[in-house]
Design a protein around this motif. Sequence first.
Motif, mmCIF file in Angstrom:
data_model
loop_
_atom_site.group_PDB
_atom_site.id
_atom_site.type_symbol
_atom_site.label_atom_id
_atom_site.label_comp_id
_atom_site.label_asym_id
_atom_site.label_seq_id
_atom_site.Cartn_x
_atom_site.Cartn_y
_atom_site.Cartn_z
ATOM 1 N N GLY A 50 0.737 -0.883 0.146
ATOM 2 C CA GLY A 50 -0.333 -0.134 0.407
ATOM 3 C C GLY A 50 1.009 1.627 0.109
ATOM 4 N N GLU A 51 2.136 1.482 -0.034
ATOM 5 C CA GLU A 51 3.004 2.029 -0.524
ATOM 6 C C GLU A 51 3.621 2.903 -1.173
ATOM 7 O OE1 GLU A 51 7.419 3.284 2.185
ATOM 8 O OE2 GLU A 51 6.971 1.787 1.610
ATOM 9 N N THR A 52 3.498 4.185 -1.330
ATOM 10 C CA THR A 52 4.049 4.311 -2.378
ATOM 11 C C THR A 52 5.780 5.550 -2.390
ATOM 12 O OG1 THR A 52 2.159 5.476 -3.202
ATOM 13 C CG2 THR A 52 3.645 7.064 -3.955
ATOM 14 N N GLY A 80 -5.094 -1.274 -2.779
ATOM 15 C CA GLY A 80 -4.185 -1.833 -1.874
ATOM 16 C C GLY A 80 -3.190 -2.312 -2.245
ATOM 17 N N ALA A 81 -3.243 -1.404 -3.890
ATOM 18 C CA ALA A 81 -1.397 -1.515 -4.166
ATOM 19 C C ALA A 81 -0.726 -1.093 -4.091
ATOM 20 C CB ALA A 81 -1.441 -1.806 -6.359
ATOM 21 N N ALA A 82 1.165 -1.467 -4.311
ATOM 22 C CA ALA A 82 1.877 -0.986 -4.325
ATOM 23 C C ALA A 82 2.054 -0.208 -4.687
ATOM 24 C CB ALA A 82 3.393 -1.609 -2.703
ATOM 25 N N LEU A 83 2.825 0.926 -4.701
ATOM 26 C CA LEU A 83 2.622 1.719 -6.248
ATOM 27 C C LEU A 83 4.877 2.299 -6.092
ATOM 28 C CD1 LEU A 83 2.366 3.426 -8.650
ATOM 29 C CD2 LEU A 83 1.444 5.355 -6.986
ATOM 30 N N LEU A 84 4.798 2.226 -7.379
ATOM 31 C CA LEU A 84 6.918 2.564 -7.634
ATOM 32 C C LEU A 84 6.697 3.503 -8.916
ATOM 33 C CD1 LEU A 84 9.718 2.348 -6.607
ATOM 34 C CD2 LEU A 84 9.656 0.419 -8.532
ATOM 35 N N LEU A 85 6.599 4.895 -8.390
ATOM 36 C CA LEU A 85 6.421 5.663 -9.054
ATOM 37 C C LEU A 85 7.855 6.562 -9.840
ATOM 38 C CD1 LEU A 85 4.564 8.172 -10.565
ATOM 39 C CD2 LEU A 85 5.517 9.382 -8.284
ATOM 40 N N ILE A 86 8.091 6.102 -10.913
ATOM 41 C CA ILE A 86 9.155 6.885 -12.040
ATOM 42 C C ILE A 86 8.835 8.360 -12.086
ATOM 43 C CG2 ILE A 86 11.047 6.282 -13.498
ATOM 44 C CD1 ILE A 86 10.637 3.600 -11.408
ATOM 45 N N VAL A 90 6.896 14.558 -6.543
ATOM 46 C CA VAL A 90 6.980 13.166 -5.859
ATOM 47 C C VAL A 90 6.093 14.163 -4.172
ATOM 48 C CG1 VAL A 90 9.090 12.835 -4.200
ATOM 49 C CG2 VAL A 90 9.285 12.922 -6.667
ATOM 50 N N ALA A 91 6.020 15.120 -3.706
ATOM 51 C CA ALA A 91 5.564 15.267 -3.688
ATOM 52 C C ALA A 91 3.893 15.249 -2.987
ATOM 53 C CB ALA A 91 6.137 17.763 -3.403
ATOM 54 N N ARG A 92 3.501 15.130 -4.265
ATOM 55 C CA ARG A 92 1.722 14.941 -3.649
ATOM 56 C C ARG A 92 1.282 14.038 -4.109
ATOM 57 N NH1 ARG A 92 -0.076 18.201 -9.145
ATOM 58 N NH2 ARG A 92 2.160 17.678 -9.820
ATOM 59 N N MET A 93 2.632 12.464 -4.128
ATOM 60 C CA MET A 93 2.457 11.535 -4.276
ATOM 61 C C MET A 93 2.674 10.214 -3.821
ATOM 62 S SD MET A 93 0.074 11.076 -7.020
ATOM 63 C CE MET A 93 0.518 9.058 -7.567
ATOM 64 N N ALA A 94 4.183 10.577 -3.242
ATOM 65 C CA ALA A 94 5.295 9.511 -2.181
ATOM 66 C C ALA A 94 4.778 9.720 -0.918
ATOM 67 C CB ALA A 94 6.273 9.669 -3.318
ATOM 68 N N ASP A 95 5.104 8.789 -0.338
ATOM 69 C CA ASP A 95 5.530 8.314 0.992
ATOM 70 C C ASP A 95 6.334 8.755 0.986
ATOM 71 O OD1 ASP A 95 2.805 7.744 2.317
ATOM 72 O OD2 ASP A 95 2.501 5.720 0.552
ATOM 73 N N ARG A 96 7.878 7.743 0.437
ATOM 74 C CA ARG A 96 9.688 8.102 0.898
ATOM 75 C C ARG A 96 10.044 8.198 -0.724
ATOM 76 N NH1 ARG A 96 11.968 2.922 2.472
ATOM 77 N NH2 ARG A 96 10.134 1.573 0.956
#
Length: 337
Positions: free
Chosen positions: A34-36, A204-210, A217-223
């Motif tokens: 569940g993390e981005t 509930g998917a994990a997301l790897l954002l490129i 990044v500021a809008r979407m990610a946790d790390r």
Amino acid sequence: MNPVLDVRDLRVEFPTAAGALGVVDGVSFDVGPGETVALVGESGSGKSVSSLAVLGLLGRGRIAGGSVSFRGEEIAGAGPERLRRLRGAEIAMVFQNPMSALDPLFSVGDQVVEAIRVHRPVGRAQARERAVELLREVGLPDPERRMRSYPHELSGGQQQRVGVAMALACDPELLIADEPTTALDVTVEAQILALMRRLQREHGAALLLITHDMSVVARMADRVVVMYAGQVVERGTVAEVLSAPTHPYTRALIGSVPTVHTGRDELLTVIPGSVPNPADVPDGCRFHPRCPQAVERCRTEVPPVVRTGEGRISRCWLAEDAGRVPAPTGAPGTGAR
């Protein structure tokens, strides 16, 4: 909680006339349920190659070292049959250019139906019902009619919505989005990002954002994992990295993005030069030719990866000189939270 994806010390090479060329060098990161997690950097930093290595989509390239673990299963070097079962069903990808990702010879409906039937034992009628439901879920108006449309009949934003629908067709545990809004205008970009964020929560998917854009990044990610010239140069939570970056490259990326507080006459940060060719990376710190804070040591000695806080790392002599604790051996960008 165990990560869905755990990449450790990944090295990727491509063949050239002069021999094997390393384009990814010791990259490590993980993505929890569940993390981005965002991989960020300029073009040529190695972020897209790192993500393609996860799915075995390197073409003539190869994984030369390291580990790629999905739900505890080592998939680096997995055979073609295992990778075929993995792609789409368990790990799905939203590509950068939606027009090139969709087949112009087949209707939107046929392509979504195929994405379902390749991995699920369902009949065509049931798959079409699911396809209509997916197109409605991603916000396409009149999805029954859009099932008969061809990609060229859709706008860029609508094409990307179809790409998101196809990626979610089999409820994957991990979604990889490679610059999913690059070809879109800012209004449509905001809509697609909001859509992905909502669907990720619902599925509930994990997301790897490129991405190359710190505002995304500021809008979407946790790390966030910051990459430069094939290496991880900084990693931490988005809140920590954006508020107190420890690497000059990260600071430059943040400074190049305008904010609501940026004055009309205020100049944004410009990073001189470009990411080095993998065949000609500089000695010492790879960023030093472009770094305003570089000293002689940066030009001659490779900086170590040091821990700059709980779950944070930085590859910079400034961090080392500040008395930080060296990161564990073999974990440049270690996935430990």
